[in-house]
Design a protein around this motif. Structure first.
Motif, PDB file in Angstrom:
ATOM      1  N   VAL A 104       0.848  -1.199   0.000  1.00  0.00           N
ATOM      2  CA  VAL A 104       0.000   0.000   0.000  1.00  0.00           C
ATOM      3  C   VAL A 104       0.880   1.244   0.000  1.00  0.00           C
ATOM      4  O   VAL A 104       0.661   2.180  -0.764  1.00  0.00           O
ATOM      5  CB  VAL A 104      -0.947  -0.004   1.219  1.00  0.00           C
ATOM      6  N   GLN A 105       1.913   1.244   0.855  1.00  0.00           N
ATOM      7  CA  GLN A 105       2.847   2.367   0.892  1.00  0.00           C
ATOM      8  C   GLN A 105       3.665   2.444  -0.390  1.00  0.00           C
ATOM      9  O   GLN A 105       3.911   3.523  -0.917  1.00  0.00           O
ATOM     10  CB  GLN A 105       3.782   2.229   2.093  1.00  0.00           C
ATOM     11  N   MET A 107       2.898   1.398  -3.456  1.00  0.00           N
ATOM     12  CA  MET A 107       2.132   1.810  -4.629  1.00  0.00           C
ATOM     13  C   MET A 107       1.725   3.273  -4.592  1.00  0.00           C
ATOM     14  O   MET A 107       1.396   3.848  -5.620  1.00  0.00           O
ATOM     15  CB  MET A 107       0.891   0.923  -4.778  1.00  0.00           C
ATOM     16  N   THR A 108       1.731   3.861  -3.401  1.00  0.00           N
ATOM     17  CA  THR A 108       1.394   5.277  -3.309  1.00  0.00           C
ATOM     18  C   THR A 108       2.638   6.160  -3.284  1.00  0.00           C
ATOM     19  O   THR A 108       2.532   7.374  -3.125  1.00  0.00           O
ATOM     20  CB  THR A 108       0.561   5.558  -2.043  1.00  0.00           C
ATOM     21  N   SER A 109       3.813   5.543  -3.484  1.00  0.00           N
ATOM     22  CA  SER A 109       5.040   6.337  -3.465  1.00  0.00           C
ATOM     23  C   SER A 109       5.920   6.147  -4.695  1.00  0.00           C
ATOM     24  O   SER A 109       6.894   6.866  -4.865  1.00  0.00           O
ATOM     25  CB  SER A 109       5.868   6.002  -2.210  1.00  0.00           C
ATOM     26  N   ARG A 110       5.564   5.178  -5.567  1.00  0.00           N
ATOM     27  CA  ARG A 110       6.398   4.948  -6.739  1.00  0.00           C
ATOM     28  C   ARG A 110       5.598   4.297  -7.862  1.00  0.00           C
ATOM     29  O   ARG A 110       4.526   3.761  -7.634  1.00  0.00           O
ATOM     30  CB  ARG A 110       7.616   4.082  -6.398  1.00  0.00           C
ATOM     31  N   SER A 144      -9.115   0.820 -12.911  1.00  0.00           N
ATOM     32  CA  SER A 144      -8.793   1.983 -12.091  1.00  0.00           C
ATOM     33  C   SER A 144      -9.565   1.962 -10.775  1.00  0.00           C
ATOM     34  O   SER A 144      -8.982   2.141  -9.698  1.00  0.00           O
ATOM     35  CB  SER A 144      -9.119   3.265 -12.858  1.00  0.00           C
ATOM     36  N   THR A 148      -7.631   1.036  -7.101  1.00  0.00           N
ATOM     37  CA  THR A 148      -7.516   2.170  -6.185  1.00  0.00           C
ATOM     38  C   THR A 148      -8.442   2.015  -4.977  1.00  0.00           C
ATOM     39  O   THR A 148      -8.082   2.408  -3.858  1.00  0.00           O
ATOM     40  CB  THR A 148      -7.801   3.510  -6.892  1.00  0.00           C
ATOM     41  N   LEU A 151      -6.790  -0.493  -2.747  1.00  0.00           N
ATOM     42  CA  LEU A 151      -5.642   0.168  -2.130  1.00  0.00           C
ATOM     43  C   LEU A 151      -6.079   1.014  -0.933  1.00  0.00           C
ATOM     44  O   LEU A 151      -5.510   0.919   0.164  1.00  0.00           O
ATOM     45  CB  LEU A 151      -4.948   1.052  -3.170  1.00  0.00           C
ATOM     46  N   GLY A 152      -7.102   1.827  -1.150  1.00  0.00           N
ATOM     47  CA  GLY A 152      -7.595   2.673  -0.074  1.00  0.00           C
ATOM     48  C   GLY A 152      -8.225   1.881   1.053  1.00  0.00           C
ATOM     49  O   GLY A 152      -7.998   2.168   2.234  1.00  0.00           O
ATOM     50  N   GLY A 155      -5.553   0.023   3.115  1.00  0.00           N
ATOM     51  CA  GLY A 155      -4.840   0.966   3.968  1.00  0.00           C
ATOM     52  C   GLY A 155      -5.679   1.403   5.154  1.00  0.00           C
ATOM     53  O   GLY A 155      -5.159   1.584   6.263  1.00  0.00           O
TER      54      GLY A 155
END
Length: 229
Positions: A104-105, A107-110, A144, A148, A151-152, A155
């Protein structure tokens, strides 16, 4: 000491072992705690030895994301049943993110662009959408939303144990959380207090399933309307 019970030496070292060890550490204690030194210690080698395989921590992060995305497992479903295919993708996305909370971290940073990650995490899923009869535009929109939303949701659910279906103490955790909501000042939180018993379901799997089913129903109804127009 390595998690397997014995320290490993440089003879057993490989990029794969580095990535798997990094994932174990990140999943257990968080991505922010992951360091070259910690990975090396877990593998039983010196930190400088790892630089024979990776140039820096960013390369390890990229390799971790590629490994997880490339290895995603989507449940089998009737390939002609668009609803079943979309449902399977949603399940696969959420399972992947729960199995590896650190993704999760990541995919939201790279952004990952390796062939391995794109084959497993994108091509393999999109082809199933298209074969199920979705138009290219709708396939992309579904991909999409599902990735997403998973992912949300993953998290959000991760630090809220009362939402985890596999917790043996889940009933007690839910009771405690409902009590917390109900005990808030009613003059400030009248809605929260009134529906306290329902609010504990916010991070529950049923909530994820409800949103996914609502999305699928809406998408397929719109597709059917286009076809009949």
């Amino acid at each position: 000491m390595a998690r397997g019970g014995a320290r490993r030496g440089s003879r057993d070292l490989s990029l794969e072992s580095i990535v798997k060890t990094a994932l174990q550490i990140a999943d257990d204690i968080g991505l922010e705690e992951l360091t070259i030194r910690r990975i090396a210690a877990e593998l039983g080698v010196g930190a400088m030895t790892l630089y024979s395989y990776v140039r820096n921590k960013d390369e390890i992060f990229d390799a971790m994301a590629d490994h997880v995305l490339g290895g995603i497992r989507i449940p089998e479903a009737d390939p002609t049943d668009a609803a079943a295919v979309l449902r399977a993708a949603a399940t696969g996305f959420l399972d992947m993110m729960r199995r590896h909370p650190s993704i999760v971290q990541l995919m939201t940073s790279r952004v990952t662009i390796s062939s391995h990650s794109m084959e497993g995490g994108m091509e393999g899923i999109l082809v199933r959408f298209l074969e199920a009869g979705l138009t290219p535009e709708t396939a992309v929109r579904c991909y999409s939303f599902l990735i997403t939303y998973a992912l949300g949701f993953a998290g959000y659910q991760h630090p809220r144990p009362w939402g985890h279906a596999d917790r043996t103490d889940r009933a007690e955790l839910r009771r405690q959380r409902a009590h917390f909501y109900a005990s808030l000042p009613a003059d400030k939180f009248p809605s929260v207090v009134a529906i306290a018993d329902h609010l504990v379901d916010l991070p529950a799997d049923d909530q994820f399933d409800y949103a996914v089913e609502s999305f699928i129903t809406s998408v397929l109804a719109a597709e059917a309307q286009k076809t009949s127009a």
